[in-house]
Design an enzyme around this catalytic site. Sequence first.
Site, mmCIF file in Angstrom:
data_model
loop_
_atom_site.group_PDB
_atom_site.id
_atom_site.type_symbol
_atom_site.label_atom_id
_atom_site.label_comp_id
_atom_site.label_asym_id
_atom_site.label_seq_id
_atom_site.Cartn_x
_atom_site.Cartn_y
_atom_site.Cartn_z
ATOM 1 N N LYS A 18 11.669 -1.631 -9.996
ATOM 2 C CA LYS A 18 11.569 -0.169 -9.951
ATOM 3 C C LYS A 18 11.272 0.403 -11.328
ATOM 4 O O LYS A 18 11.567 -0.207 -12.356
ATOM 5 C CB LYS A 18 12.858 0.441 -9.412
ATOM 6 C CG LYS A 18 13.104 0.171 -7.945
ATOM 7 C CD LYS A 18 12.061 0.848 -7.070
ATOM 8 C CE LYS A 18 12.228 2.349 -7.024
ATOM 9 N NZ LYS A 18 11.179 3.007 -6.219
ATOM 10 N N HIS A 39 4.810 4.310 -10.413
ATOM 11 C CA HIS A 39 4.659 5.481 -9.543
ATOM 12 C C HIS A 39 4.795 6.787 -10.331
ATOM 13 O O HIS A 39 5.501 7.711 -9.920
ATOM 14 C CB HIS A 39 5.688 5.434 -8.403
ATOM 15 C CG HIS A 39 5.580 4.216 -7.537
ATOM 16 N ND1 HIS A 39 4.469 3.923 -6.783
ATOM 17 C CD2 HIS A 39 6.460 3.195 -7.308
ATOM 18 C CE1 HIS A 39 4.655 2.789 -6.130
ATOM 19 N NE2 HIS A 39 5.846 2.326 -6.437
ATOM 20 N N SER A 77 3.715 -3.569 0.217
ATOM 21 C CA SER A 77 3.099 -2.744 1.255
ATOM 22 C C SER A 77 3.189 -3.429 2.611
ATOM 23 O O SER A 77 3.419 -2.783 3.639
ATOM 24 C CB SER A 77 1.634 -2.460 0.901
ATOM 25 O OG SER A 77 1.533 -1.680 -0.270
ATOM 26 N N THR A 121 -3.176 -1.411 3.753
ATOM 27 C CA THR A 121 -2.246 -2.523 3.974
ATOM 28 C C THR A 121 -0.992 -2.081 4.715
ATOM 29 O O THR A 121 -0.563 -2.719 5.685
ATOM 30 C CB THR A 121 -1.853 -3.158 2.629
ATOM 31 O OG1 THR A 121 -3.041 -3.591 1.953
ATOM 32 C CG2 THR A 121 -0.949 -4.359 2.847
ATOM 33 N N ASP A 141 -7.745 7.327 9.609
ATOM 34 C CA ASP A 141 -8.148 7.037 8.238
ATOM 35 C C ASP A 141 -9.458 7.774 7.953
ATOM 36 O O ASP A 141 -10.223 8.073 8.879
ATOM 37 C CB ASP A 141 -8.332 5.530 8.033
ATOM 38 C CG ASP A 141 -8.324 5.135 6.569
ATOM 39 O OD1 ASP A 141 -7.269 4.696 6.081
ATOM 40 O OD2 ASP A 141 -9.368 5.280 5.898
ATOM 41 N N VAL A 182 -0.424 6.632 3.704
ATOM 42 C CA VAL A 182 -1.591 7.012 2.912
ATOM 43 C C VAL A 182 -1.393 6.583 1.464
ATOM 44 O O VAL A 182 -0.347 6.834 0.869
ATOM 45 C CB VAL A 182 -1.828 8.535 2.979
ATOM 46 C CG1 VAL A 182 -3.035 8.920 2.137
ATOM 47 C CG2 VAL A 182 -2.024 8.965 4.423
ATOM 48 N N ASP A 213 7.239 7.007 -2.490
ATOM 49 C CA ASP A 213 7.209 6.652 -3.909
ATOM 50 C C ASP A 213 6.102 7.391 -4.658
ATOM 51 O O ASP A 213 6.188 7.559 -5.878
ATOM 52 C CB ASP A 213 6.992 5.141 -4.074
ATOM 53 C CG ASP A 213 8.238 4.336 -3.739
ATOM 54 O OD1 ASP A 213 9.338 4.784 -4.077
ATOM 55 O OD2 ASP A 213 8.107 3.262 -3.135
ATOM 56 N N MET A 244 11.881 0.874 0.343
ATOM 57 C CA MET A 244 12.084 0.277 1.658
ATOM 58 C C MET A 244 12.263 -1.238 1.611
ATOM 59 O O MET A 244 13.159 -1.784 2.267
ATOM 60 C CB MET A 244 10.937 0.655 2.598
ATOM 61 C CG MET A 244 10.965 2.097 3.061
ATOM 62 S SD MET A 244 9.643 2.473 4.231
ATOM 63 C CE MET A 244 10.116 1.444 5.623
#
Length: 313
Positions: A18, A39, A77, A121, A141, A182, A213, A244
Amino acid sequence: MASAEEVWGAADLVCKVKEPVADEYPLLRQGQILFAYLHLAADPAGTRALLGAGTTAIAYETVRGRDGGLPLLAPMSQVAGRLATQVGAHYLLRSAGGAGVLLGGVPGTLPGRVVVLGGGTVGRHAAEIAVGLRADVTVLDLSLDVLDDLDRRFDGRVRTVASTPYAVEQAVLAADLVVGAVLVAGARAPRLVSTELVGRMRPGSVLVDVAVDQGGCFEATRPTTHDDPVFRVAGSTFYCVANMPGVVPVTSTHALTSATLPYLARLADRGRDALDDRGLRAGLTAHRGALTSQAVADAHGMASTPVDDALAD
């Protein structure tokens, strides 16, 4: 055992999962390389801390592979995408506050409707689990190539829809479970589902925002924890856990370690010189007070510096 302060103070290279938390900001320093998920597009405080300290920060999520993909983002992911459908199915249970819908249904009943926003993904793996549960699955998408690939991958078992505001609205209103998947690499996630729209959804519906995130793709998203993972908006349940994969640490650790180890070994062996590798260089986000990510700069209204210029200085 060394304390966190001692480790940060002695290490030339810090590798963690993280992004630095507030307690770690004072421990950041110039001349040190930080290799982690950052992030920063959703974290102005963390961005300022890294720039102020002059740390060389390389973000897992924007390192590029030889094929142009995101090899260090992909494992988490995949885990998060599969978990998204699992936790969504759980919170649809009446005992968990949901509508009481079984995603796969049974003979003589309609299956639950799963809508996945984003076919990358995360979205692909969320759809795989939903299809495996025999749910009614729709993926939206912007890329027709992505949708074409999904149509072939799932042999027509997934409904693919070009994403427009109207298409998102219609799909979400009909959904039992919405997965926000997304991704714009390194940038803040676009907000696709307004709170007003959630207010018109089916009572007991569930929204899982895997993009939390990066700021989240639902207007009402706010980060939650594994200890307190959900909150209610109108009649719907939001699951917005910011890490997650942390709920399945054995799987996540093996997956992430396998992906990161070659890059980490290169950094340990060569230090900053390892940034002559274009894949690692794509992950460089900050260096000696210069912000080298245009996406992060755009998110916070800051100036950015080209990577080559920052490294030359």
